[in-house]
Scaffold this active site. Structure first.
Site, short mmCIF file in Angstrom:
data_model
loop_
_atom_site.label_atom_id
_atom_site.label_comp_id
_atom_site.label_asym_id
_atom_site.label_seq_id
_atom_site.Cartn_x
_atom_site.Cartn_y
_atom_site.Cartn_z
N GLN A 192 20.24 -41.11 32.27
CA GLN A 192 21.40 -40.50 31.44
C GLN A 192 21.24 -39.03 31.86
O GLN A 192 22.92 -38.69 32.93
CB GLN A 192 21.15 -40.13 29.97
CG GLN A 192 22.41 -39.26 29.79
CD GLN A 192 22.01 -39.50 27.87
OE1 GLN A 192 20.92 -39.16 27.44
NE2 GLN A 192 22.68 -39.57 27.15
N HIS A 196 24.72 -38.72 34.64
CA HIS A 196 26.29 -37.70 34.48
C HIS A 196 26.78 -36.69 35.27
O HIS A 196 27.81 -36.43 35.17
CB HIS A 196 25.86 -36.74 33.09
CG HIS A 196 26.39 -38.10 31.58
ND1 HIS A 196 25.75 -39.87 31.21
CD2 HIS A 196 26.08 -37.93 30.36
CE1 HIS A 196 25.54 -39.96 30.41
NE2 HIS A 196 26.07 -39.08 29.80
N LEU A 373 29.02 -50.10 33.97
CA LEU A 373 27.87 -50.62 33.84
C LEU A 373 27.16 -50.33 33.20
O LEU A 373 25.25 -51.04 33.16
CB LEU A 373 27.85 -51.82 35.16
CG LEU A 373 27.56 -50.69 36.32
CD1 LEU A 373 25.70 -50.79 36.48
CD2 LEU A 373 27.83 -52.24 37.97
N HIS A 377 23.03 -47.97 26.89
CA HIS A 377 22.76 -47.94 25.74
C HIS A 377 21.55 -47.76 25.43
O HIS A 377 20.88 -47.47 23.95
CB HIS A 377 23.35 -47.05 24.14
CG HIS A 377 24.22 -46.43 25.41
ND1 HIS A 377 25.40 -46.01 26.22
CD2 HIS A 377 24.33 -44.91 25.01
CE1 HIS A 377 25.75 -45.22 26.72
NE2 HIS A 377 25.40 -44.12 25.76
N SER A 519 25.19 -47.87 43.36
CA SER A 519 23.83 -46.83 43.84
C SER A 519 23.41 -47.09 44.58
O SER A 519 23.61 -45.59 44.67
CB SER A 519 22.73 -47.55 43.11
OG SER A 519 21.98 -46.43 43.42
C1 HEM Z 1 20.56 -40.83 21.55
C2 HEM Z 1 21.10 -40.45 23.06
C3 HEM Z 1 22.72 -41.36 23.80
C4 HEM Z 1 23.60 -41.26 23.23
C5 HEM Z 1 23.82 -39.95 21.49
C6 HEM Z 1 24.55 -40.68 24.15
C7 HEM Z 1 25.90 -40.69 23.92
C8 HEM Z 1 27.22 -41.14 24.46
C9 HEM Z 1 28.48 -40.98 23.76
C10 HEM Z 1 28.73 -40.72 22.74
C11 HEM Z 1 29.33 -41.16 25.45
C12 HEM Z 1 30.58 -41.35 25.32
C13 HEM Z 1 31.42 -42.55 25.03
C14 HEM Z 1 32.84 -42.14 24.75
O1 HEM Z 1 33.44 -42.01 24.02
O2 HEM Z 1 33.33 -42.59 25.67
C15 HEM Z 1 28.05 -41.40 25.94
C16 HEM Z 1 28.41 -41.95 27.57
C17 HEM Z 1 27.72 -42.73 28.23
N1 HEM Z 1 26.44 -42.76 28.43
FE1 HEM Z 1 25.36 -42.77 26.65
N2 HEM Z 1 24.80 -41.26 24.95
C18 HEM Z 1 23.07 -41.38 24.38
C19 HEM Z 1 22.21 -42.07 26.04
C20 HEM Z 1 21.81 -42.82 27.10
C21 HEM Z 1 21.43 -43.54 28.21
C22 HEM Z 1 20.09 -43.28 27.86
C23 HEM Z 1 22.17 -43.45 29.31
C24 HEM Z 1 22.09 -44.16 30.53
C25 HEM Z 1 22.61 -44.17 31.18
C26 HEM Z 1 23.63 -43.26 28.80
C27 HEM Z 1 24.99 -43.75 29.31
C28 HEM Z 1 26.38 -43.34 29.58
C29 HEM Z 1 27.19 -43.19 30.65
C30 HEM Z 1 27.17 -43.89 31.64
C31 HEM Z 1 28.57 -42.59 30.03
C32 HEM Z 1 29.84 -42.48 30.34
C33 HEM Z 1 30.07 -41.16 30.34
C34 HEM Z 1 31.23 -40.63 31.43
O3 HEM Z 1 31.32 -41.31 31.96
O4 HEM Z 1 31.51 -39.32 31.23
N3 HEM Z 1 23.43 -42.74 27.61
N4 HEM Z 1 27.03 -41.83 25.77
#
Ligand code: HEM
Ligand SMILES: *[C@@H]1O[C@H](CO)[C@@H](O)[C@H](O)[C@H]1NC(C)=O
Ligand SMILES: *[C@@H]1O[C@H](CO)[C@@H](O)[C@H](O)[C@H]1NC(C)=O
Ligand SMILES: *[C@@H]1O[C@H](CO)[C@@H](O)[C@H](O)[C@H]1NC(C)=O
Ligand SMILES: *[C@@H]1O[C@H](CO)[C@@H](O)[C@H](O)[C@H]1NC(C)=O
Length: 613
Positions: A192, A196, A373, A377, A519
């Site tokens: 994560q 990001h 991809l 989550h 990647s």
């Molecule tokens: C408790 C842990 C996590 C929470 C609460 C969380 C929450 C979120 C939220 C709220 C979004 C934005 C969704 C949207 O409105 O499009 C997001 C995006 C994303 N998350 Fe998570 N996430 C978590 C863990 C992870 C993990 C472990 C990964 C592993 C790779 C991950 C990968 C991503 C990716 C790639 C995006 C897109 C980001 C972007 O385009 O700006 N997340 N996540």
């Protein structure tokens, strides 16, 4: 009046009949041929350099035919790489063979990525705007044309199923399914945190846009993605970043102190509003843990460089340290992170020189499909176990006192011990993250992503022939068939998460065969890997170059903690061995003789890993 009726009738006839649709809707051009409509009924496939010819680019040239006959399937290659440990142990120690295989891994994967980039979500044909506007994520496959009979072109039903329904039916977790590869939360938060920096959707503009314009590993999540933010976070002394001391340990400064914006809800106390490069890293303590570790690493490397170059000013120390940290990141991602994820017995190697005699473009553009991809989550558990405490999502999220109260050492130890969830196979998403999965499906539809099968073909995989072929079971397959109608109408994201996992693996075939090219291209396409940059002087001389070339997760963590080193790994410790106090050897490849960790993980075979489950 009559005229108007006639016009409306004409219009509806046009809409209703499939004949009137864009002929490229049926995606007729195979093998990466490019479809262009010529009038409303006919199309042309451009098969240039595809290795195929014919109306639909389906007839192979002789050389192509021979190659396809000789080429083993991805699943066969995967099987070989994840079995025959003894064979790989020997091969890993024969430098020219290891180099040759690594070179093949890098080139065969990165050749699947268009470079320079081509389409974006608003342009399904090549043009200068799509190429040059860095605010867009690029697209590997162009969007489905607007005027098609169905959302996926011509296959499937007129409308896709309700998003909430499919998330509840296929993704929501019933009972936590641990990842059979033994992935730890230490890995999940690294994933994560690391991604990001380049997956940073510009929500104001929409899902097709990014606010991380470097499109790669630039460490903007440490330094900020613009100059104003960087200035706020820098100390302007010895190259360092601002920090604060709490109980004798370094933590990020507060928002109040540096005035760099962060996203915190109102209830978060001022002293817990830490400011780091990425605005959203206050969300999860796991992110703030890594942010703290990288902040410490930056300032540590500054000290090392200053000793080497007492004459250098703040700016040069800062800039050179940033390059070193970029190098460390790429080294750790290839040799610890991808190594773990792959499950390969072949020992991956970060060595830019492998590509110096190859045709390889040192540039990268993040694509929308890669972002989608990477929404892994399902890795997230239902609750977080830290030392003796258990945190619910409500207690854990936006709670930096978790970081302060436990400290980095204990967080590392606890996150290393807790196993992450399996990603593929369906039914493993924590209810707390349901909205995130819904958003990624909604966004994919908004951006008119092509079907899972079109992406499989794009990445040299055979399209699935049925829903059962995709899921490897019958129950979900039947329900999916009812909702989608046709396997060629299956959506990408849902498909990736319900796909049958490979045996004892975290992902299915499509996730790996699509994800790995993006990647590796992103990692090796970094300018520091180019012949012009990849030399000691770029990194402040031999000492800096050595830091890059010997970086590992273990060192990153342990060189930035006081006292004994905790267990740190992307793999949860072997439960059977955890009882016996001293465990030897390590999952890490790099030398750690300078670390003296109290406990280092035992090398485990994949047989060990699966037997414990
Ligand atoms: C408790 C842990 C996590 C929470 C609460 C969380 C929450 C979120 C939220 C709220 C979004 C934005 C969704 C949207 O409105 O499009 C997001 C995006 C994303 N998350 Fe998570 N996430 C978590 C863990 C992870 C993990 C472990 C990964 C592993 C790779 C991950 C990968 C991503 C990716 C790639 C995006 C897109 C980001 C972007 O385009 O700006 N997340 N996540
Ligand atoms: C090319 O594809 C179209 C549409 O799918 C099909 O009707 C046509 O027969 C194909 N042509 C050849 C030569 O296979
Ligand atoms: C990129 O495209 C968006 C959307 O069309 C537009 O708002 C923006 O100004 C463009 N950026 C540049 C630098 O041209
Ligand atoms: C945040 O974590 C601390 C312990 O680290 C805990 O006492 C507190 O209740 C948590 N905050 C919330 C809002 O749950
Ligand atoms: C660990 O290594 C030491 C020395 O290398 C050896 O004496 C000891 O028996 C080993 N312990 C285990 C549990 O393998």
């Amino acid at each position: 009046m009559n005229k108007l009726i006639f016009f409306v009738a004409l219009l509806s006839a046009e809409i209703l009949s499939c004949e009137g649709a864009n002929p490229c809707c049926s995606m007729p051009c195979e093998n990466r041929g490019v479809c262009t409509s010529t009038g409303s009924k006919s199309y042309e496939c451009d098969c240039t350099r595809t290795g195929f010819y014919g109306e639909n680019c389906t007839t192979p040239e002789v050389l192509t035919w021979v190659k396809t006959k000789l080429k083993p399937t991805p699943n066969t290659v995967h099987y070989i790489l994840t079995h025959f440990k003894g064979f790989w142990n020997i091969l890993n120690n024969i430098p020219f063979l290891r180099d040759g295989i690594m070179r093949y891994v890098l080139t065969s994967r990165s050749h699947l990525i268009d470079s320079p980039p081509t389409y974006n979500s608003d342009y399904d044909y090549k043009n200068w705007e799509a190429y040059s506007n860095l605010s867009y994520y690029t697209r590997t496959l162009p969007p489905v044309p607007e005027d098609c009979p169905t959302p996926m072109g011509v296959a499937g039903k007129k409308a896709l199923p309700d998003v909430k329904l499919v998330v509840e039916k296929f993704l929501l977790r019933k009972k936590f399914i641990p990842d059979p590869q033994g992935t730890s939360l230490m890995f999940a938060f690294f994933a994560q945190h690391f991604t990001h920096q380049f997956f940073k959707t510009d929500v104001k503009r929409g899902p097709a846009f990014t606010s991380s314009l470097a499109h790669g590993v630039d460490l903007s999540h440490v330094y900020g993605d613009n100059m104003e933010r960087q200035r706020k976070l820098r100390l302007f002394e010895d190259g360092k970043m601002k920090f604060q001391m709490v109980d004798g340990e370094v933590y990020p400064p507060t928002v109040k102190e540096v005035q760099a914006d962060m996203h915190y809800p109102p209830h978060v106390a001022e002293e817990h509003r830490f400011a780091v490069g990425h605005e959203a890293f206050g969300l999860v303590p796991g992110l703030m843990m890594y942010a703290t570790i990288w902040l410490r690493e930056h300032n540590r490397v500054c000290d090392v460089l200053k000793r080497e170059h007492p004459d250098w000013d703040d700016e040069r120390l800062f800039q050179t340290t940033r390059l070193i940290l970029i190098g460390e990141t790429i080294k750790i991602v290839i040799e610890d992170y991808v190594q773990h994820l792959s499950g390969y017995h072949f020992k991956l190697k970060f060595d830019p020189e492998l590509l110096f005699n190859q045709r390889f473009q040192y540039q990268n553009r993040i694509s929308s499909e890669f972002n989608t991809l990477y929404h892994w989550h399902p890795l997230m558990p239902d609750a977080f176990h830290i030392q003796e405490q258990v945190y619910s999502y409500k207690q854990f999220l936006f709670n930096n006192s978790v970081v302060m109260n436990h400290g980095i050492h204990n967080l590392v130890e606890s996150f290393t011990k807790q196993i992450a969830g399996r990603v593929a196979g369906g039914h493993n998403l924590s209810p707390a993250l349901m909205m995130v999965a819904m958003k990624s499906i909604e966004h994919s539809r908004q951006m008119r992503f092509q079907s899972l099968n079109e992406y499989r073909k794009r990445f040299s995989l055979k399209p699935y022939t049925s829903f059962q072929d995709m899921t490897g079971e019958t129950e979900m397959a039947a329900e999916l068939e009812e909702l989608y109608g046709d396997i060629d109408a299956m959506e990408l994201y849902l498909g990736l998460l319900v796909e049958k996992p490979r045996p004892n693996a975290i992902f299915g075939e499509t996730m790996v065969e699509m994800g790995a090219p993006y990647s590796l291209k992103g990692l090796m396409g970094n300018p520091i890997c180019s012949p012009e940059y990849w030399m000691p002087s770029t990194f402040g001389g031999k000492v800096g170059f050595e830091i890059v070339n010997t970086a590992s997760l273990q060192k990153l963590v342990c060189l930035n903690l006081k006292g004994p080193c905790p267990v740190v790994s992307f793999h949860v410790p072997d439960v059977k061995d955890a009882g016996s106090a001293t465990i030897n050897s390590s999952t890490s490849h790099s030398g750690q003789s300078d670390l003296n960790p109290t406990v280092v993980l035992k090398e485990r075979t994949s047989e060990d890993r699966t037997s414990e489950l």
